[in-house]
Design an enzyme around this catalytic site. Structure first.
Site, PDB file in Angstrom:
ATOM      1  N   ASP A  64     105.259  -3.579 -30.315  1.00  0.00           N
ATOM      2  CA  ASP A  64     105.428  -2.764 -29.108  1.00  0.00           C
ATOM      3  C   ASP A  64     106.903  -2.858 -28.732  1.00  0.00           C
ATOM      4  OD1 ASP A  64     105.587  -1.735 -26.539  1.00  0.00           O
ATOM      5  OD2 ASP A  64     103.733  -2.682 -25.848  1.00  0.00           O
ATOM      6  N   SER A 146     116.788  14.383 -28.833  1.00  0.00           N
ATOM      7  CA  SER A 146     116.104  15.616 -28.446  1.00  0.00           C
ATOM      8  C   SER A 146     117.140  16.599 -27.926  1.00  0.00           C
ATOM      9  CB  SER A 146     115.073  15.335 -27.343  1.00  0.00           C
ATOM     10  OG  SER A 146     114.576  16.541 -26.785  1.00  0.00           O
ATOM     11  N   TYR A 161     112.347  11.601 -18.797  1.00  0.00           N
ATOM     12  CA  TYR A 161     112.511  11.740 -20.244  1.00  0.00           C
ATOM     13  C   TYR A 161     113.895  12.255 -20.637  1.00  0.00           C
ATOM     14  CZ  TYR A 161     111.466  13.234 -25.056  1.00  0.00           C
ATOM     15  OH  TYR A 161     111.494  13.421 -26.408  1.00  0.00           O
ATOM     16  N   LYS A 165     117.000  10.533 -23.007  1.00  0.00           N
ATOM     17  CA  LYS A 165     117.586  11.171 -24.189  1.00  0.00           C
ATOM     18  C   LYS A 165     119.088  11.393 -24.021  1.00  0.00           C
ATOM     19  CE  LYS A 165     113.926  11.204 -26.736  1.00  0.00           C
ATOM     20  NZ  LYS A 165     113.870  10.357 -27.953  1.00  0.00           N
TER      21      LYS A 165
END
Length: 245
Positions: A64, A146, A161, A165
């Site tokens: 993890d 991304s 998010y 990125k």
């Protein structure tokens, strides 16, 4: 890719999506590939999709990436069993598409995203770099970034998010400078896909508009790895033909 034959590649987030496609592609290309994920049974199941020789090169370790103790244990095991890391591919990432930044009681969701997408990536890169440095290996670190790490589309539920990125974009350049000042020839590459058919994108399995497949990104990773030692692909943006943003 010939110079990487028999070398050790580590792929985070290897249980699905881009990580799974990448782990399979690297094993097919002749690399001993170690997939890290919480769901190791999914990585092990990928062997059935590979030719027999490639299947023997794919291995799984439970990890993890939000837990430093898991990361340290995984890289100790890699060193003990295979000698160390030559190529590090950071694919692990999550998005909580029903959560907004300004929504009440969202703290754990936001922490999970940051710890997976940014801090976990940094810690895995650190351990891979230390392995390369200790063994005098001119390795390669690849981050799956991304397009939202460069420009944010007008969508409601991107939450934190894109910030993670954008952080990957900054980390890539930070690492490049650190590697340069350290006098190494270790490469670092950011690959920024547009919309891709992966579990991180809800309903992408039934989406009929312009979309990339995970294998498209895996092909790009192999391209970056296959460049001559004098060439570094710093940023590679990949969009499906016809994508609006």
């Amino acid at each position: 890719m010939n110079r990487w034959a028999g070398k050790i590649a580590v792929v985070t987030g290897a249980s699905s999506g881009i990580g799974a496609a990448t782990a399979k592609a690297l094993a097919r290309a002749g690399m001993i590939t170690v997939g890290l994920a919480r769901r190791v049974e999914r990585i092990e199941a990928l062997r059935a999709q590979l030719p027999a020789d490639a299947a023997t090169r794919l291995h799984a370790i439970r990890c993890d990436v939000t837990k430093e103790e898991d990361i340290l244990a995984a890289y100790r095991q890699i060193a003990a069993e295979w000698g160390g890391v030559d190529v590090q591919i950071n694919c692990a990432g999550i998005a909580r598409n029903t959560v907004r930044v300004l929504q009440a009681n969202n703290t754990q969701d936001l922490r999970d995203i940051v710890n997976t997408n940014l801090l976990g990536l940094a810690l895995c890169s650190r351990e891979a770099y230390l392995s390369m440095q200790n063994r005098s290996v001119d390795g390669h670190i690849v981050h799956i970034n991304s397009i939202v790490g460069h420009s944010i589309p007008p969508l409601e539920t991107l939450n934190i998010y894109p910030a993670t990125k954008y952080g990957v974009t900054a980390l890539t350049e930070t690492m490049r400078q650190e590697l340069r000042f350290a006098g190494t020839k270790i490469k670092v590459t950011s690959i920024s896909p547009g919309l891709t058919r992966t579990p991180i994108n809800p309903n992408s399995d039934t989406y009929t508009g312009p979309i990339l497949e995970p294998e498209d990104i895996a092909d790009a990773i192999l391209y970056a790895l296959g460049t001559p030692p004098r060439v570094q692909i710093h940023e590679l943006t990949i969009k499906p033909v016809g994508e609006v943003e």
